[in-house]
Design a protein around this motif. Sequence first.
Motif, PDB file in Angstrom:
ATOM      1  N   GLY A 109       0.823  -1.209   0.000  1.00 15.76           N
ATOM      2  CA  GLY A 109       0.000   0.000   0.000  1.00 15.76           C
ATOM      3  C   GLY A 109       0.858   1.260   0.000  1.00 15.76           C
ATOM      4  O   GLY A 109       0.621   2.199  -0.749  1.00 15.76           O
ATOM      5  N   ARG A 110       1.899   1.258   0.838  1.00 16.59           N
ATOM      6  CA  ARG A 110       2.805   2.413   0.904  1.00 16.59           C
ATOM      7  C   ARG A 110       3.564   2.580  -0.414  1.00 16.59           C
ATOM      8  O   ARG A 110       3.815   3.689  -0.868  1.00 16.59           O
ATOM      9  CB  ARG A 110       3.824   2.223   2.028  1.00 16.59           C
ATOM     10  CG  ARG A 110       3.193   2.073   3.405  1.00 16.59           C
ATOM     11  CD  ARG A 110       4.281   2.114   4.445  1.00 16.59           C
ATOM     12  NE  ARG A 110       3.936   1.366   5.654  1.00 16.59           N
ATOM     13  CZ  ARG A 110       4.737   1.272   6.706  1.00 16.59           C
ATOM     14  NH1 ARG A 110       5.920   1.857   6.678  1.00 16.59           N
ATOM     15  NH2 ARG A 110       4.381   0.593   7.768  1.00 16.59           N
ATOM     16  N   HIS A 130       2.101   0.333 -10.582  1.00 16.15           N
ATOM     17  CA  HIS A 130       0.918   0.327  -9.738  1.00 16.15           C
ATOM     18  C   HIS A 130       0.045  -0.882 -10.063  1.00 16.15           C
ATOM     19  O   HIS A 130      -0.287  -1.681  -9.207  1.00 16.15           O
ATOM     20  CB  HIS A 130       0.141   1.626  -9.995  1.00 16.15           C
ATOM     21  CG  HIS A 130      -0.951   1.862  -8.994  1.00 16.15           C
ATOM     22  ND1 HIS A 130      -1.409   3.111  -8.716  1.00 16.15           N
ATOM     23  CD2 HIS A 130      -1.664   1.019  -8.229  1.00 16.15           C
ATOM     24  CE1 HIS A 130      -2.357   3.027  -7.794  1.00 16.15           C
ATOM     25  NE2 HIS A 130      -2.526   1.765  -7.491  1.00 16.15           N
ATOM     26  N   ALA A 131      -0.242  -1.028 -11.372  1.00 16.43           N
ATOM     27  CA  ALA A 131      -1.126  -2.111 -11.805  1.00 16.43           C
ATOM     28  C   ALA A 131      -0.535  -3.477 -11.467  1.00 16.43           C
ATOM     29  O   ALA A 131      -1.245  -4.359 -10.985  1.00 16.43           O
ATOM     30  CB  ALA A 131      -1.387  -1.996 -13.303  1.00 16.43           C
ATOM     31  N   SER A 132       0.783  -3.637 -11.684  1.00 18.26           N
ATOM     32  CA  SER A 132       1.341  -4.962 -11.447  1.00 18.26           C
ATOM     33  C   SER A 132       1.417  -5.274  -9.956  1.00 18.26           C
ATOM     34  O   SER A 132       1.218  -6.409  -9.546  1.00 18.26           O
ATOM     35  CB  SER A 132       2.706  -5.114 -12.119  1.00 18.26           C
ATOM     36  OG  SER A 132       3.655  -4.358 -11.439  1.00 18.26           O
ATOM     37  N   LEU A 133       1.697  -4.245  -9.147  1.00 17.55           N
ATOM     38  CA  LEU A 133       1.706  -4.470  -7.699  1.00 17.55           C
ATOM     39  C   LEU A 133       0.304  -4.840  -7.216  1.00 17.55           C
ATOM     40  O   LEU A 133       0.121  -5.750  -6.426  1.00 17.55           O
ATOM     41  CB  LEU A 133       2.178  -3.219  -6.958  1.00 17.55           C
ATOM     42  CG  LEU A 133       3.680  -3.031  -6.808  1.00 17.55           C
ATOM     43  CD1 LEU A 133       3.970  -1.663  -6.209  1.00 17.55           C
ATOM     44  CD2 LEU A 133       4.292  -4.113  -5.943  1.00 17.55           C
ATOM     45  N   GLN A 134      -0.698  -4.097  -7.737  1.00 16.70           N
ATOM     46  CA  GLN A 134      -2.092  -4.358  -7.363  1.00 16.70           C
ATOM     47  C   GLN A 134      -2.457  -5.793  -7.708  1.00 16.70           C
ATOM     48  O   GLN A 134      -3.048  -6.502  -6.920  1.00 16.70           O
ATOM     49  CB  GLN A 134      -3.048  -3.433  -8.117  1.00 16.70           C
ATOM     50  CG  GLN A 134      -3.201  -2.059  -7.521  1.00 16.70           C
ATOM     51  CD  GLN A 134      -4.167  -2.027  -6.339  1.00 16.70           C
ATOM     52  OE1 GLN A 134      -4.407  -3.030  -5.680  1.00 16.70           O
ATOM     53  NE2 GLN A 134      -4.695  -0.857  -6.053  1.00 16.70           N
ATOM     54  N   ARG A 135      -2.045  -6.205  -8.935  1.00 17.19           N
ATOM     55  CA  ARG A 135      -2.403  -7.524  -9.419  1.00 17.19           C
ATOM     56  C   ARG A 135      -1.787  -8.588  -8.516  1.00 17.19           C
ATOM     57  O   ARG A 135      -2.439  -9.518  -8.086  1.00 17.19           O
ATOM     58  CB  ARG A 135      -1.903  -7.711 -10.857  1.00 17.19           C
ATOM     59  CG  ARG A 135      -2.914  -8.407 -11.738  1.00 17.19           C
ATOM     60  CD  ARG A 135      -2.433  -8.514 -13.181  1.00 17.19           C
ATOM     61  NE  ARG A 135      -2.022  -7.254 -13.774  1.00 17.19           N
ATOM     62  CZ  ARG A 135      -0.782  -6.985 -14.171  1.00 17.19           C
ATOM     63  NH1 ARG A 135       0.181  -7.863 -14.018  1.00 17.19           N
ATOM     64  NH2 ARG A 135      -0.486  -5.837 -14.723  1.00 17.19           N
ATOM     65  N   ASP A 182      -4.061   2.957  -0.178  1.00 23.65           N
ATOM     66  CA  ASP A 182      -2.828   3.715  -0.365  1.00 23.65           C
ATOM     67  C   ASP A 182      -2.817   4.984   0.473  1.00 23.65           C
ATOM     68  O   ASP A 182      -2.026   5.876   0.270  1.00 23.65           O
ATOM     69  CB  ASP A 182      -2.550   3.982  -1.845  1.00 23.65           C
ATOM     70  CG  ASP A 182      -3.609   4.839  -2.492  1.00 23.65           C
ATOM     71  OD1 ASP A 182      -4.435   5.416  -1.754  1.00 23.65           O
ATOM     72  OD2 ASP A 182      -3.616   4.924  -3.725  1.00 23.65           O
ATOM     73  N   GLY A 183      -3.696   5.052   1.433  1.00 26.62           N
ATOM     74  CA  GLY A 183      -3.619   6.151   2.385  1.00 26.62           C
ATOM     75  C   GLY A 183      -4.407   7.364   1.936  1.00 26.62           C
ATOM     76  O   GLY A 183      -4.753   8.222   2.740  1.00 26.62           O
ATOM     77  N   GLY A 221       2.614  12.808  -0.141  1.00 27.47           N
ATOM     78  CA  GLY A 221       3.870  12.127   0.087  1.00 27.47           C
ATOM     79  C   GLY A 221       4.019  11.656   1.523  1.00 27.47           C
ATOM     80  O   GLY A 221       5.006  11.057   1.869  1.00 27.47           O
ATOM     81  N   THR A 222       3.008  11.929   2.349  1.00 27.39           N
ATOM     82  CA  THR A 222       3.099  11.434   3.718  1.00 27.39           C
ATOM     83  C   THR A 222       2.748   9.957   3.721  1.00 27.39           C
ATOM     84  O   THR A 222       1.770   9.541   3.139  1.00 27.39           O
ATOM     85  CB  THR A 222       2.132  12.169   4.665  1.00 27.39           C
ATOM     86  OG1 THR A 222       0.878  12.268   4.004  1.00 27.39           O
ATOM     87  CG2 THR A 222       2.642  13.531   5.029  1.00 27.39           C
ATOM     88  N   ARG A 223       3.565   9.188   4.378  1.00 27.35           N
ATOM     89  CA  ARG A 223       3.330   7.752   4.436  1.00 27.35           C
ATOM     90  C   ARG A 223       2.436   7.426   5.619  1.00 27.35           C
ATOM     91  O   ARG A 223       2.449   8.109   6.626  1.00 27.35           O
ATOM     92  CB  ARG A 223       4.653   7.021   4.575  1.00 27.35           C
ATOM     93  CG  ARG A 223       5.495   7.113   3.333  1.00 27.35           C
ATOM     94  CD  ARG A 223       6.921   6.760   3.662  1.00 27.35           C
ATOM     95  NE  ARG A 223       7.460   7.648   4.667  1.00 27.35           N
ATOM     96  CZ  ARG A 223       7.951   8.840   4.393  1.00 27.35           C
ATOM     97  NH1 ARG A 223       7.970   9.275   3.152  1.00 27.35           N
ATOM     98  NH2 ARG A 223       8.432   9.606   5.343  1.00 27.35           N
TER      99      ARG A 223
END
Length: 297
Positions: free
Chosen positions: A140-141, A157-162, A174-175, A180-182
């Motif tokens: 998520g971060r 983004h898409a591949s991480l989501q997948r 993803d907050g 840019g704050t985590r």
Amino acid sequence: KKKKRRPVRVYMDGCFDMMHYGHCNALRQARALGDQLVVGVVSDAEITANKGPPVTPLHERIIMVSAVKWVDEVIPDAPYAITEEFMKKLFNECDIDYIIHGDDPCLLPDGTDAYALAKKAGRYKQIKRTEGVSSTDIVGRMLLCVRDRSVSGNQTHASLQRQFSHGHSQKIEDGGSSSGTRVSHFLPTSRRIVQFSNGKGPGPQARIVYIDGAFDLFHAGHVEILRLARGLGDFLLVGIHTDQTVSAHRGAHRPIMNLHERSLSVLACRYVDEVIIGAPWEVSKDMVRSFSLNLFA
Ligand code: CTP
């Protein structure tokens, strides 16, 4: 004369994908329940079948688990569920006394408990799961970090989501902030840092080696460089740069893990003797003097 007691051997298994300090804390607690800790690292095929493909392959996950200072032995290619057959192997061949897992439910795809047999045998013990960190949370971060970027960012983004949408019960968030704050839910306590520390300083004649860095998303490359650095002397002191220092050099979206989280991951590594939590970018004369540094890796 008292007979020497046989060491109590405990077993913990897991995927240890994208290894984080929550995993290290689980291993620390498991080790405290016995004298020797054997860790089963689940095979890529078994993870894929039970919760979707892992991000880090088995050989890397083995490097990460083996580097944790509370781990005595590793069983590679462990099964995801404790079967009757594997449990026999653990008890009879590996001399395991207890099987340990975090207090989160660990269900198989058919809805049954992966540790049911161990529980029935009366050989199951539980440790407390560490709040505020999980592989899903870290992804998520990372998504937050790539969200505002161009086409290539969107692909990441898409591949991480997948990779992470399948088999993980937790929804990836993803907050919702683009500043840019985590979003870290980790609260550093002095107790946790003490638990991870060796509590020993260098001896009077020790050659102290100093290495510094961000050590963000602690990985196999970090382990290797720390191993080499430790080999140069007798005591390895690691300087962990502050979040501000890391951002100044790597951009507003870094680091992914905050200073205290990065410090815990480094402290859990068997090659590390001590850390400086928030080291300056440049090593000052004062630092060399007050820490009696004599070698720089
Ligand atoms: N664990 C923990 N605290 C966390 C994450 C994991 O104590 N924040 C423990 C699990 O309970 C398990 C061991 O670490 O006993 C190995 O975990 P793994 O199989 O990798 O499990 P996950 O729960 O999937 O870890 P994550 O959600 O972070 O991927």
